[in-house]
Enzyme design. Structure first.
Site, PDB file in Angstrom:
ATOM      1  CB  CYS A 174      74.250  59.571  25.929  1.00  0.00           C
ATOM      2  SG  CYS A 174      73.929  57.800  25.653  1.00  0.00           S
ATOM      3  CE1 TYR A 175      65.959  59.088  27.960  1.00  0.00           C
ATOM      4  CE2 TYR A 175      66.217  61.417  28.517  1.00  0.00           C
ATOM      5  CZ  TYR A 175      65.409  60.300  28.346  1.00  0.00           C
ATOM      6  OH  TYR A 175      64.063  60.399  28.564  1.00  0.00           O
ATOM      7  CE  LYS A 203      87.259  64.673  50.486  1.00  0.00           C
ATOM      8  NZ  LYS A 203      87.034  64.971  51.914  1.00  0.00           N
ATOM      9  CG  ASP A 242      85.743  67.373  53.445  1.00  0.00           C
ATOM     10  OD1 ASP A 242      86.561  67.684  52.564  1.00  0.00           O
ATOM     11  OD2 ASP A 242      85.175  66.273  53.499  1.00  0.00           O
ATOM     12  N   GLY A 277      71.353  58.972  30.372  1.00  0.00           N
ATOM     13  CA  GLY A 277      70.403  58.371  31.302  1.00  0.00           C
ATOM     14  C   GLY A 277      70.037  56.969  30.855  1.00  0.00           C
ATOM     15  CD  GLU A 300      79.900  62.180  30.108  1.00  0.00           C
ATOM     16  OE1 GLU A 300      78.900  61.509  30.396  1.00  0.00           O
ATOM     17  OE2 GLU A 300      80.088  62.679  28.973  1.00  0.00           O
ATOM     18  CG  HIS A 329      78.806  58.950  27.746  1.00  0.00           C
ATOM     19  ND1 HIS A 329      77.925  59.561  28.607  1.00  0.00           N
ATOM     20  CD2 HIS A 329      78.132  57.906  27.194  1.00  0.00           C
ATOM     21  CE1 HIS A 329      76.764  58.913  28.596  1.00  0.00           C
ATOM     22  NE2 HIS A 329      76.861  57.906  27.743  1.00  0.00           N
TER      23      HIS A 329
END
Length: 538
Positions: free
Chosen positions: A101-102, A394, A248, A70, A192, A190
């Site tokens: 992180c945060y 998606k 979708d 964050g 991710e 991070h």
């Protein structure tokens, strides 16, 4: 209807009781990527505000909790924090926690560590070194030193009691910490992001090896669960569905048709802002290839009349969203008279990124834009929402489409926004400007197919700009519209980069559009990424 009310009204059915990893979002630009990485492991997860209540979390079977990064500093007044009740819930249920992180700094702040501004900020690639002799389970199978992505100004200067350091960098002594008794791990980097090549290993170690999550999040099971549950929810009732022909709504419509057959009434609303020949092509494909009970409502004049003089993109979206629901409600009333049965439910193909982008949290992500099918819904809407794709990204929808046997052309079709070309015409939407954009867009899509680039691109379209430019055609001067081509590479539609389309393809597009579309004399190519831009221009 505001976004909070939308969440209460909507239902994605199959996921509510599913064991999950909960991701608490502190406003990081990467929070959605954490969810993507967990889902890639076939582990189900959901994203929540960092301010989520313990009461809400108690409703779910939590396998683990991940605290995101964050932009705030944990020691600043007004910075977001997990509530004491949530920490109590974590302790009572012995839920493993990973702070990123945060999120790591929040963990340290809560348990008595110290966080302070670093002597220098640390952004970009950095090599993380494991503490010698420390075999932390979160780093199982990884080398002693590995590259990770850093993005922080603060750092941990003192570990909380009971926590020990397990990795460091040249800039920071406490880059990774753990407390085995509390089942808590913290990472300053991070894992991710794609710039952390072994980050997925860390997330897998935490979610699967430590938390014991089963890797059973598969689309065939999801489809079967939805079909069974929607039968229970709808009973003998009827459902009306918003179908645009995109992947979708196609997948959602096929799912609902498999569940209740002809009691599902799909409606394609021609709002006057569809692509060239869109209504005709969608009707043929959905009826003949997918077996969906689809009718088309021509409401073009109604929408275009309401859009006269409107230039603000948010007003366009809300006008279109409100009018869509009005049309659906009218069609539902007609179906009730025709069938002699109630039609109380509305199917929508809303995706997870739509929800994330449309809901503003204090601390976490600000509202980027209101999606017509999320925050743009009217408060007077009587239909109950069913949204089977609301928790899917998606690529997961495409995987589901393949599992359902939908043809690849439909599954790999680029996204098309609910408001249609109305938000690709900057400025006022008129019938004449729609026609110009339809022709230009058709040429660009045709050339992408012809050149073999369509499947490599996440989304491609043309935008008609509210400016004109001087040109020369033959011996005469022209003063016509400017258009821009937008092609992006993306997997999750939360981040994207412009697609590096070859110059010869661009040249062919430009030549054809300018020569074949009366009203355009200049074609540009958009080379901005998301962020800071969005994929759509409005």
């Amino acid at each position: 209807m505001d976004a909070a009310e939308y969440l209460k009204q909507s239902s994605c059915l199959s996921n509510y009781g599913r064991p999950q990893v909960a991701i608490l979002d502190f406003g990081s630009q990467y929070s959605h990527l954490i969810a993507r990485r967990v889902r890639e492991l076939h582990v189900y997860c959901e994203l929540y505000s960092c301010l989520v209540t313990a009461e809400e979390l108690e409703k779910h079977e939590l396998l683990a909790i991940i605290l995101s990064g964050g932009p705030s500093s944990v020691y600043d007044e007004g910075s977001p924090h997990v509530s004491p009740e949530v920490w109590k819930l974590i302790e009572e249920r012995n839920i493993p926690v990973l702070g990123i992180c945060y999120g790591m700094q929040e963990m340290a702040y809560v348990f008595g560590g110290e966080v302070a501004p670093g002597l220098k900020h640390e952004y970009g690639k950095s090599f993380v070194k494991r503490v010698e002799g420390c075999n932390s389970q979160v780093f199982d199978g990884m080398p002693e030193s590995f590259q990770m992505w850093m993005s922080h100004g603060d750092k941990l200067t003192k570990t909380p009691e009971g926590f020990k350091p397990v990795a460091a960098t040249d800039n920071a002594e406490f880059v990774a910490i753990e407390n085995l008794e509390k089942r808590m791990w913290g990472l300053q980097f991070h894992p991710e992001v794609t710039h952390s090549p072994l980050g997925k290993n860390i997330i897998e170690n935490f979610c699967v090896n430590i938390a014991g999550a089963k890797q059973d999040w598969v689309m065939t099971d999801y489809a079967n669960e939805f079909i069974e549950e929607v039968r229970l929810k709808v009973g003998d009732g009827h459902v009306i569905g918003a179908v645009s022909g995109g992947v979708d709504s196609t997948v959602a419509a096929v799912l609902m048709t498999r569940a209740i057959g002809d009691r599902f009434h799909a409606v394609l609303v021609d709002n006057g802002c569809l692509r060239k020949d869109e209504a005709k092509n969608v009707l043929k494909r959905m009826r003949e290839d997918c077996g969906v009970n689809l009718r088309c409502v021509d409401a073009a004049d109604r929408f275009l009349d309401l859009l006269k003089g409107v230039t603000d993109p948010e007003k366009k979206r809300k006008i279109i969203g409100t009018t869509f629901i009005e049309v659906f409600q009218e069609e539902a009333n007609k179906i009730e008279k025709e069938m002699g049965a109630s039609c109380d439910f509305l199917l929508q193909g809303t995706l997870y990124p739509d929800v994330i982008e449309s809901i503003s949290y204090k601390g976490p992500s600000a509202t980027i834009k209101t999606h017509h099918n999320v925050g743009g819904l009217p408060a007077t809407m009587k239909l109950k929402l069913i949204e089977p794709l609301r928790e899917l990204f998606k690529d997961e929808v495409r995987e589901l489409g393949i599992a359902l046997g939908i043809d690849e052309t439909s599954v790999w079709r680029h996204p098309f926004p609910g408001p249609g070309l109305a938000i690709r015409i900057l400025g006022e939407v008129t019938k004449e400007r729609v026609k110009i954009l339809q022709e230009a867009d058709a040429i660009v899509i045709e050339e992408l197919y012809r050149s073999g680039h369509y499947r490599k691109i996440g989304q491609a379209f043309v935008v008609l700009l509210p400016v004109k430019s001087v040109g020369v055609m033959g011996d005469g001067r022209t003063y016509e519209n400017v258009a821009s081509v937008r092609c992006v590479e993306t997997t999750d539609y939360m981040t994207a980069d412009f697609y590096h389309l070859p110059y010869d393809v661009m040249g062919t597009m430009s030549s054809r559009v300018i020569n074949e579309v009366r009203g355009i004399n200049r074609l540009c190519y958009d080379i901005s990424s998301k962020p800071p831009a969005t994929i759509e221009w409005e």
